[in-house]
Design a protein around this motif. Structure first.
Motif, PDB file in Angstrom:
ATOM      1  N   GLU A  44       0.836  -1.211   0.000  1.00 41.29           N
ATOM      2  CA  GLU A  44       0.000   0.000   0.000  1.00 41.29           C
ATOM      3  C   GLU A  44       0.864   1.252   0.000  1.00 41.29           C
ATOM      4  O   GLU A  44       0.527   2.261  -0.619  1.00 41.29           O
ATOM      5  CB  GLU A  44      -0.908  -0.009   1.235  1.00 41.29           C
ATOM      6  CG  GLU A  44      -1.895   1.133   1.333  1.00 41.29           C
ATOM      7  CD  GLU A  44      -3.019   1.028   0.313  1.00 41.29           C
ATOM      8  OE1 GLU A  44      -3.687   2.048   0.063  1.00 41.29           O
ATOM      9  OE2 GLU A  44      -3.229  -0.080  -0.238  1.00 41.29           O
ATOM     10  N   GLY A  45       1.996   1.198   0.692  1.00 43.09           N
ATOM     11  CA  GLY A  45       2.865   2.366   0.778  1.00 43.09           C
ATOM     12  C   GLY A  45       3.586   2.678  -0.527  1.00 43.09           C
ATOM     13  O   GLY A  45       3.946   3.829  -0.777  1.00 43.09           O
ATOM     14  N   GLU A  71       4.413   8.603   7.295  1.00 45.45           N
ATOM     15  CA  GLU A  71       4.901   9.013   5.978  1.00 45.45           C
ATOM     16  C   GLU A  71       3.863   8.911   4.867  1.00 45.45           C
ATOM     17  O   GLU A  71       4.033   9.520   3.818  1.00 45.45           O
ATOM     18  CB  GLU A  71       6.125   8.170   5.600  1.00 45.45           C
ATOM     19  CG  GLU A  71       7.291   8.309   6.569  1.00 45.45           C
ATOM     20  CD  GLU A  71       8.434   7.370   6.227  1.00 45.45           C
ATOM     21  OE1 GLU A  71       8.524   6.970   5.050  1.00 45.45           O
ATOM     22  OE2 GLU A  71       9.238   7.047   7.135  1.00 45.45           O
ATOM     23  N   CYS A  72       2.822   8.146   5.091  1.00 43.71           N
ATOM     24  CA  CYS A  72       1.860   7.934   4.002  1.00 43.71           C
ATOM     25  C   CYS A  72       0.523   8.586   4.316  1.00 43.71           C
ATOM     26  O   CYS A  72       0.462   9.790   4.510  1.00 43.71           O
ATOM     27  CB  CYS A  72       1.709   6.441   3.718  1.00 43.71           C
ATOM     28  SG  CYS A  72       3.253   5.685   3.132  1.00 43.71           S
ATOM     29  N   ASP A  73      -0.502   7.800   4.417  1.00 49.17           N
ATOM     30  CA  ASP A  73      -1.846   8.369   4.458  1.00 49.17           C
ATOM     31  C   ASP A  73      -2.473   8.449   5.844  1.00 49.17           C
ATOM     32  O   ASP A  73      -3.659   8.718   5.984  1.00 49.17           O
ATOM     33  CB  ASP A  73      -2.755   7.556   3.533  1.00 49.17           C
ATOM     34  CG  ASP A  73      -2.283   7.621   2.102  1.00 49.17           C
ATOM     35  OD1 ASP A  73      -2.188   6.552   1.486  1.00 49.17           O
ATOM     36  OD2 ASP A  73      -1.993   8.723   1.623  1.00 49.17           O
ATOM     37  N   GLY A  74      -1.680   8.127   6.880  1.00 47.73           N
ATOM     38  CA  GLY A  74      -2.196   8.295   8.222  1.00 47.73           C
ATOM     39  C   GLY A  74      -2.874   7.067   8.783  1.00 47.73           C
ATOM     40  O   GLY A  74      -2.998   6.026   8.155  1.00 47.73           O
ATOM     41  N   ASN A  76      -6.039   6.387   9.770  1.00 51.41           N
ATOM     42  CA  ASN A  76      -7.336   5.912   9.269  1.00 51.41           C
ATOM     43  C   ASN A  76      -7.168   4.948   8.094  1.00 51.41           C
ATOM     44  O   ASN A  76      -7.883   3.937   7.996  1.00 51.41           O
ATOM     45  CB  ASN A  76      -8.217   7.091   8.860  1.00 51.41           C
ATOM     46  CG  ASN A  76      -8.745   7.848  10.053  1.00 51.41           C
ATOM     47  OD1 ASN A  76      -8.777   7.328  11.172  1.00 51.41           O
ATOM     48  ND2 ASN A  76      -9.161   9.093   9.842  1.00 51.41           N
ATOM     49  N   ASP A  77      -6.225   5.247   7.200  1.00 48.33           N
ATOM     50  CA  ASP A  77      -5.992   4.341   6.078  1.00 48.33           C
ATOM     51  C   ASP A  77      -5.388   3.020   6.545  1.00 48.33           C
ATOM     52  O   ASP A  77      -5.643   1.973   5.950  1.00 48.33           O
ATOM     53  CB  ASP A  77      -5.078   4.999   5.045  1.00 48.33           C
ATOM     54  CG  ASP A  77      -5.836   5.990   4.167  1.00 48.33           C
ATOM     55  OD1 ASP A  77      -7.056   6.095   4.331  1.00 48.33           O
ATOM     56  OD2 ASP A  77      -5.197   6.648   3.338  1.00 48.33           O
TER      57      ASP A  77
END
Length: 298
Positions: A44-45, A71-74, A76-77
């Motif tokens: 996903e990253g 570093e990515c979407d936080g 919740n993701d």
């Protein structure tokens, strides 16, 4: 029979054991392993995310999760990814079913996010505690399952999931779990604790053991860990933490335990080694046992 397993079974027959269950216990049923979760987060990253991590980091779920959140979407993701991973159709749940036939074990702590253990029990026979509030509804006559790291049913409250490095470091201060932590400490004082489904490769189980020992010292009872084919390095880690290692699959040990209880249950209740209530529950759950108890004057 292995002498350590024989000793463990004697404790179980006297209702003196609590279980601590890890992700390895769910893999046969189709649940994702720690490595499956790590791979999914790395995928996903994306490639640039992977490139920023060391080879060592990529072997630890807590570090991969922490990096993904930062570093990515936080967070919740990350919770959405977990939810998708744990939406699977259970396959072989025979180990969970065997466990439900042993009413001698009334406390189960698990770091698993899935619901396979509680799903195997009749709803009237178990209580599930995912946060402090649930501790008020435990029942001494039923099996209580403590979800030490939360579960997929609580993903809407992301603070109740323990997965990142920060989560682990703040675990013992987490307001959602402080009462569960107290129950866990009491279990180590009052029961012999058996760990099943842990590999020691990406688990914080040794951290928990060390923290409990720091809190209660020599009051801890005996500890056992069941797993197949541990290396000498892992065995030495267990020995250093006073954990007895039993080299076997969970299903082998559970089957042996159940068989031994069946052979001894009538004598155990006659000698008051097990409660009449547990005896009745065991006979009900294992319908192939035909036995009669009759009161005598003595």
């Amino acid at each position: 029979m292995d002498k350590d397993l024989e000793r463990l079974i004697k404790y179980i027959r006297k209702e003196e054991v609590a279980l601590f269950i890890g992700s390895g216990f769910s893999i046969k049923a189709g649940a994702p392993s720690v490595w499956d979760i790590i791979d999914a987060i790395l995928e996903e990253g994306g490639q640039s995310f992977k490139d920023d991590l060391t080879e060592s980091d990529c072997k630890q779920l807590r570090l991969v999760s922490e990096a993904f959140v930062n570093e990515c979407d936080g967070r919740n993701d990350l919770m959405t990814l977990l939810k998708n991973l744990f939406c699977f159709e259970p396959k072989d749940c025979s180990d969970q079913q065997t466990l439900t036939k042993i009413p001698h074990i009334k406390q189960i702590f698990t770091t698993n996010y899935d619901t396979l253990i509680e799903d195997a029990y009749p709803k009237s026979k178990c209580n599930v505690v995912t946060a402090n509030e649930g501790c008020a509804y435990t029942d001494a006559h039923s099996t209580t399952i403590y979800k030490v790291h939360g579960d997929i049913a609580t993903l809407n409250n992301s603070a109740s999931i323990i997965i990142t490095d920060s989560d682990y470091k703040n675990y013992f201060k987490n307001k959602h779990f402080n009462l569960i932590w107290e129950e866990l400490k009491q279990a180590f004082i009052k029961k012999h604790v058996v760990f099943i489904g842990y590999s020691l490769e990406d688990d914080n189980i040794l951290d928990i053991i060390k923290t409990v020992r720091d809190c209660i010292g020599s009051s801890m009872k005996g500890m056992f860990l069941v797993a197949p084919h541990f290396s000498e390095l892992k065995k030495n880690k267990l020995k250093a933490n006073h954990v007895t290692y039993i080299d076997a699959l969970a299903e082998e040990v559970l089957t042996t335990i159940l068989s031994s209880i069946k052979e001894n249950i009538t004598d155990d209740v006659r000698h008051n080694s097990v409660s009449k209530e547990t005896f009745d529950a065991f006979v009900e759950l294992n319908g192939n046992i035909l036995t009669t108890l009759r009161k005598t004057e003595d």
